[in-house]
Enzyme design. Structure first.
Site, PDB file in Angstrom:
ATOM      1  N   LYS A 126      -2.085  -1.445  -3.851  1.00  0.00           N
ATOM      2  CA  LYS A 126      -2.994  -0.435  -3.703  1.00  0.00           C
ATOM      3  C   LYS A 126      -2.163   0.903  -3.649  1.00  0.00           C
ATOM      4  O   LYS A 126      -1.235   1.105  -3.132  1.00  0.00           O
ATOM      5  CB  LYS A 126      -3.661  -0.492  -2.381  1.00  0.00           C
ATOM      6  CG  LYS A 126      -4.695   0.625  -2.188  1.00  0.00           C
ATOM      7  CD  LYS A 126      -5.107   0.526  -0.829  1.00  0.00           C
ATOM      8  CE  LYS A 126      -5.977   1.873  -0.496  1.00  0.00           C
ATOM      9  NZ  LYS A 126      -6.519   1.739   1.087  1.00  0.00           N
TER      10      LYS A 126
ATOM     11  N   LYS B 277       0.888  -1.173  -0.088  1.00  0.00           N
ATOM     12  CA  LYS B 277      -0.001   0.053  -0.054  1.00  0.00           C
ATOM     13  C   LYS B 277       0.743   1.253   0.123  1.00  0.00           C
ATOM     14  O   LYS B 277       1.636   1.455   0.918  1.00  0.00           O
ATOM     15  CB  LYS B 277      -0.779  -0.104   1.306  1.00  0.00           C
ATOM     16  CG  LYS B 277      -1.608   1.325   1.422  1.00  0.00           C
ATOM     17  CD  LYS B 277      -2.678   1.178   2.407  1.00  0.00           C
ATOM     18  CE  LYS B 277      -3.607   2.498   2.719  1.00  0.00           C
ATOM     19  NZ  LYS B 277      -4.407   2.492   3.764  1.00  0.00           N
TER      20      LYS B 277
HETATM   21  C1  PBG Z   1      -6.409   3.792   5.182  1.00  0.00           C
HETATM   22  C2  PBG Z   1      -7.251   3.383   4.016  1.00  0.00           C
HETATM   23  C3  PBG Z   1      -7.132   4.476   2.852  1.00  0.00           C
HETATM   24  C4  PBG Z   1      -8.091   3.762   1.844  1.00  0.00           C
HETATM   25  C5  PBG Z   1      -8.609   2.706   2.522  1.00  0.00           C
HETATM   26  N1  PBG Z   1      -8.253   2.626   3.863  1.00  0.00           N
HETATM   27  C6  PBG Z   1      -6.028   5.106   2.567  1.00  0.00           C
HETATM   28  C7  PBG Z   1      -5.584   6.296   3.365  1.00  0.00           C
HETATM   29  O1  PBG Z   1      -6.229   7.129   3.878  1.00  0.00           O
HETATM   30  O2  PBG Z   1      -4.221   6.425   3.419  1.00  0.00           O
HETATM   31  C8  PBG Z   1      -7.989   4.490   0.773  1.00  0.00           C
HETATM   32  C9  PBG Z   1      -9.003   3.806  -0.238  1.00  0.00           C
HETATM   33  C10 PBG Z   1      -9.617   4.640  -1.513  1.00  0.00           C
HETATM   34  O3  PBG Z   1      -8.958   5.685  -1.918  1.00  0.00           O
HETATM   35  O4  PBG Z   1     -10.520   4.125  -2.136  1.00  0.00           O
HETATM   36  N2  PBG Z   1      -6.905   2.776   6.138  1.00  0.00           N
END
Ligand code: PBG
Length: 339
Positions: free
Chosen positions: A261, A208
């Site tokens: 991601k 991620k």
């Molecule tokens: C963090 C989280 C994020 C997303 C899902 N869970 C990103 C973040 O704030 O760093 C992003 C998902 C999206 O943009 O669709 N727990």
């Protein structure tokens, strides 16, 4: 006479197989299927009835106990979209992230509602993070560190264990830790196993990246960090090697599914991870900013939304994703069912 352009491939007219739609469909290499999509669902303690989410057009906040939540899952099932990932927007944020593990928290309540109405037909994954529950907006618990104030890894793991067990108790099929703490998969696996949940899977948000594509999502959950940013825990997008290291660690720690991601600007990473780790299912998260780009481009009249969406999803599949987590899931499934 056909000439050999590649050893063993006497093809000199690639256009032959592009002439008819049927021919193109016949030889298509990357195909999409509704079953491979996982749909994000937002359950909210702030809303008494389903309410449209402005920053994610086409999506709704659902009250955890609402019949509409059940209805929307049923409609998805009919289209062949059978898996979902729940995100919670709590009534309040605090320094313990207490609504993340409360047995009547938004995600736990939604799960109980879904299980009592629909049993185990839908596959329900639960995002495990504290960014929308903790007052700091960070994915881990802040604490003192040698440079001042940081997100503390190991105290966060204890909290993640508690959240994982509460999600398992409420009926989650797949725990999906997204906070990028070191050792999170191991900690969660241990907690699940020692509480009798050895048959609950872990889908690790392994690779991620600290991305600029998360903006709409943070607006949806009011989960932007209150200070600093997430670059001390999410991966640096300059490094493909971080993805390989994180995936290797997560597999070793017991992940059942790994994830890359975002997806679209990271197709090289998806393809690399698939090549290096072909023996574990790979998910790709087509994130909120990517969704918004499609929305804005089609609104401005520069692209057909449906065609653009299918092109993007197909490219994620072509790169090697087995599972695509996407806000387009239902729209794409509808198109795939039609053809
Ligand atoms: C963090 C989280 C994020 C997303 C899902 N869970 C990103 C973040 O704030 O760093 C992003 C998902 C999206 O943009 O669709 N727990």
């Amino acid at each position: 006479m056909a000439q050999t352009v590649l050893p063993g491939f006497p093809i000199n007219r690639p256009r032959r197989l592009r002439l008819l739609p049927g021919l193109r469909d016949l030889v298509a290499e990357a195909r999409l299927h509704p079953n491979m999509f996982m749909l994000p669902i937002f359950v909210s303690e702030h809303h008494e009835k389903p309410s449209p989410i402005e920053s994610l057009p086409g999506h709704y906040y659902y009250p955890p106990n609402s019949p509409e939540l059940i209805k929307s899952i049923q409609q998805s099932l009919e289209l062949g979209v059978k898996s979902f990932i729940l995100f919670g927007r709590p009534s309040h944020k605090d320094d313990l992230a207490s609504r993340a593990y409360a047995s009547d928290g938004p995600v736990q309540s939604a799960l109980r509602n879904i299980r009592s109405e629909l049993g185990y037909e839908p596959v329900i994954a639960t995002d495990l993070c504290i960014c929308s529950y903790h007052s700091s907006g960070h994915c881990g618990v802040p604490g003192k560190c040698r440079i001042g104030y940081c997100v503390d890894n190991d105290s966060t793991l204890k909290l993640y264990q508690k959240i994982a067990v509460s999600q398992a108790e409420a009926g989650s099929d797949i725990i999906a830790p997204s906070g990028m703490m070191d050792g999170q998969v191991n900690a969660i696996r241990e907690a699940l196993d020692s509480n009798g949940y050895s048959d609950i899977s872990i889908m690790a948000y392994s690779a991620k990246f600290a991305s600029n594509f998360y903006g709409p999502f943070r607006d949806v959950l009011e989960s932007a960090p209150k200070w600093g940013d997430r670059r001390s825990y999410q991966a640096d997008f300059r490094n493909a090697r971080d993805a390989l290291v994180e995936v290797a660690l997560d597999i070793k720690e017991g992940a059942d599914i790994v994830m890359v991601k975002p997806a679209l600007a990271y197709l090289d990473i998806i393809s690399l991870v698939k090549k290096e780790f072909p023996y574990i299912p790979l998910a790709a998260y087509n994130v909120s900013g990517e969704y918004m780009m499609v929305e804005l481009m089609s609104r401005s009249g520069f692209a057909d939304k449906k065609a653009l969406m299918l092109e993007i999803l197909t490219s994620i599949r072509r790169a090697g994703a087995d599972i695509i987590i996407t806000y387009h899931a239902l729209e794409a499934a509808r198109l795939l069912v039609e053809v």
